[in-house]
Motif scaffolding. Structure first.
Motif, PDB file in Angstrom:
ATOM      1  N   PHE A 138       4.049  -0.428  13.607  1.00 39.33           N
ATOM      2  CA  PHE A 138       3.664  -0.535  11.857  1.00 39.33           C
ATOM      3  C   PHE A 138       3.626   1.295  12.028  1.00 39.33           C
ATOM      4  O   PHE A 138       4.088   1.950  12.236  1.00 39.33           O
ATOM      5  N   ARG A 146       1.573   2.140   6.359  1.00 40.96           N
ATOM      6  CA  ARG A 146       1.200   0.590   6.186  1.00 40.96           C
ATOM      7  C   ARG A 146      -0.500   1.218   7.087  1.00 40.96           C
ATOM      8  O   ARG A 146      -1.504   0.574   6.821  1.00 40.96           O
ATOM      9  N   ARG A 161      -2.542   2.289   5.205  1.00 36.07           N
ATOM     10  CA  ARG A 161      -3.728   1.676   3.696  1.00 36.07           C
ATOM     11  C   ARG A 161      -4.027   1.133   4.865  1.00 36.07           C
ATOM     12  O   ARG A 161      -5.260  -0.041   4.428  1.00 36.07           O
ATOM     13  N   LYS A 162      -3.724   0.263   5.674  1.00 37.28           N
ATOM     14  CA  LYS A 162      -4.691  -0.740   6.009  1.00 37.28           C
ATOM     15  C   LYS A 162      -6.003   0.022   6.863  1.00 37.28           C
ATOM     16  O   LYS A 162      -6.956  -0.511   7.170  1.00 37.28           O
TER      17      LYS A 162
END
Length: 379
Positions: free
Chosen positions: A18, A22, A25-26
């Motif tokens: 990842f 990302r 944000r996750k």
């Protein structure tokens, strides 16, 4: 364990390919935090977590107290916890950001969710020093020592340039005479008078507006002629004209009054004035990025000096009298006793006459009052 859990999730997601954006944000965290965690190996992170568990922090000794506050008042902010600690422990030296972080940890540790309230921001052009003071009213419902609810009322004065504040509370609605007396106390607190006073169209000050001409209440008009300041009246809840004082009233209610127990109005005012010195005027203002007290030390020189002191008697029907050295007063050729110790050159005494008895109200310099029954001695 929460930090270790976050670290392991970051580490595993990075191993799975990842990207940093990302991952952030996750997990709902910043990219800076992701980079910071990835700089450490699992071994280094484990050692760091072990060291934080064994390290004793300055606020640990207050954990039970802060936990009690948060349990009783889930909407308590970190800034208010910081102020309460400073009020109870004046020698405690700890930054507000440290307290906020500690409060956040305690909320997570004990699962105490915070009630989030929306916040208003001001965008008002700056005015010259000594130019303007804004005045507004507020009210608050407070818990009393016996568990009941008491409605109390506040008037707030804010110098527009420095944001330096003065506030005064009453346990009953304000009258025009109360408003005038609060003006005199505010001018004494500021050490001078600004050029312009800004109000909304409050019935204690303004009767009506006739074709742009203001019609003031008779009592306030008389006071206005004595002080000769410029007067500007705007619409109620008008942030463009008096947003500074509206935000200040909200600050006083949210930071000082909220969750505080009311005992009596004298103690409440005393606590408020200490709060003004400690936090209201002693804390860096979000807009000017300075402490109002520091800016006021310069602005004070631009205020008009108080050339004549105006003493506002407590009620309209009172009659001023001089207290003799033997603690008596004369009224209609009769001599009446007052409590021992009343005689003082700074005290002003007012006689209140009813149908069958005489009361005396004493003004003890500068702003405390007491009323008592006066005994008739002889003619």
């Amino acid at each position: 364990m929460e930090k270790w859990k976050v670290y392991m999730e970051i580490y595993q997601m990075k191993q799975q390919g990842f990207k940093i954006r990302r991952i952030a944000r996750k997990l709902g965290i910043s990219r800076t935090t992701v980079y910071k965690y990835l700089e450490e190996s699992p071994e280094e992170m484990s050692e760091w977590m072990a060291s934080t568990r064994s390290r004793k922090r300055k606020l640990d000794q207050y954990e039970l107290l802060i936990h009690t506050w948060l349990s009783e008042h889930p909407d308590l902010s970190g800034a208010q916890v910081h102020d309460w600690l400073k009020e109870r422990y004046p020698d405690l030296s700890v930054g507000e950001s440290t307290v906020r972080s500690y409060v956040k940890e305690l909320r997570e540790k004990y699962d105490i969710r915070k009630v989030v309230l929306p916040r208003s921001y001001e965008a008002i052009p700056e005015l010259p020093m000594g130019k303007q003071v804004q005045i507004d009213f507020g009210q608050s419902k407070q818990k009393t020592v016996d568990g009941k609810t008491k409605k109390i009322f506040v008037i707030c004065f804010v110098l527009s340039h420095s944001r330096y504040k003065y506030a005064e509370w009453l346990d009953r609605p304000f009258t025009t005479r109360d408003v005038i007396r609060a003006h005199e106390h505010a001018f004494e607190y500021f050490g001078g008078i600004p050029e312009e006073m800004v109000y909304d169209q409050d019935a204690l000050i303004v009767v009506s507006e006739n074709g742009g001409d203001l019609i003031l209440t008779e009592e306030f008009q008389r006071y206005h002629r004595q002080r000769r300041f410029q007067l500007y009246v705007c619409r109620k809840a008008d942030p463009e004209s008096k947003g500074k004082v509206e935000n200040s009233v909200k600050f006083i209610k949210q930071n000082f009054a909220k969750n505080r127990v009311f005992r009596n109005i004298d103690q409440w005012n005393e606590q408020c004035w200490f709060w003004l010195e400690r936090t209201g005027n002693g804390k860096v203002h979000n807009t000017i990025k300075k402490k109002p007290a520091d800016v006021f030390s310069i602005e004070k020189k631009h205020l008009k000096p108080i050339t004549k002191k105006i003493i506002i008697s407590p009620i309209d029907s009172s009659i001023a009298r001089v207290v003799r050295k033997d603690n008596t007063i004369l009224y209609e050729s009769n001599r009446y006793s007052v409590p021992l110790g009343t005689y003082d050159k700074h005290n002003s005494v007012y006689v209140i006459v009813t149908d069958d008895q005489i009361f005396t109200r004493i003004l003890i310099y500068p702003n405390y009052y007491s009323t008592f029954y006066s005994n008739f001695l002889y003619s």
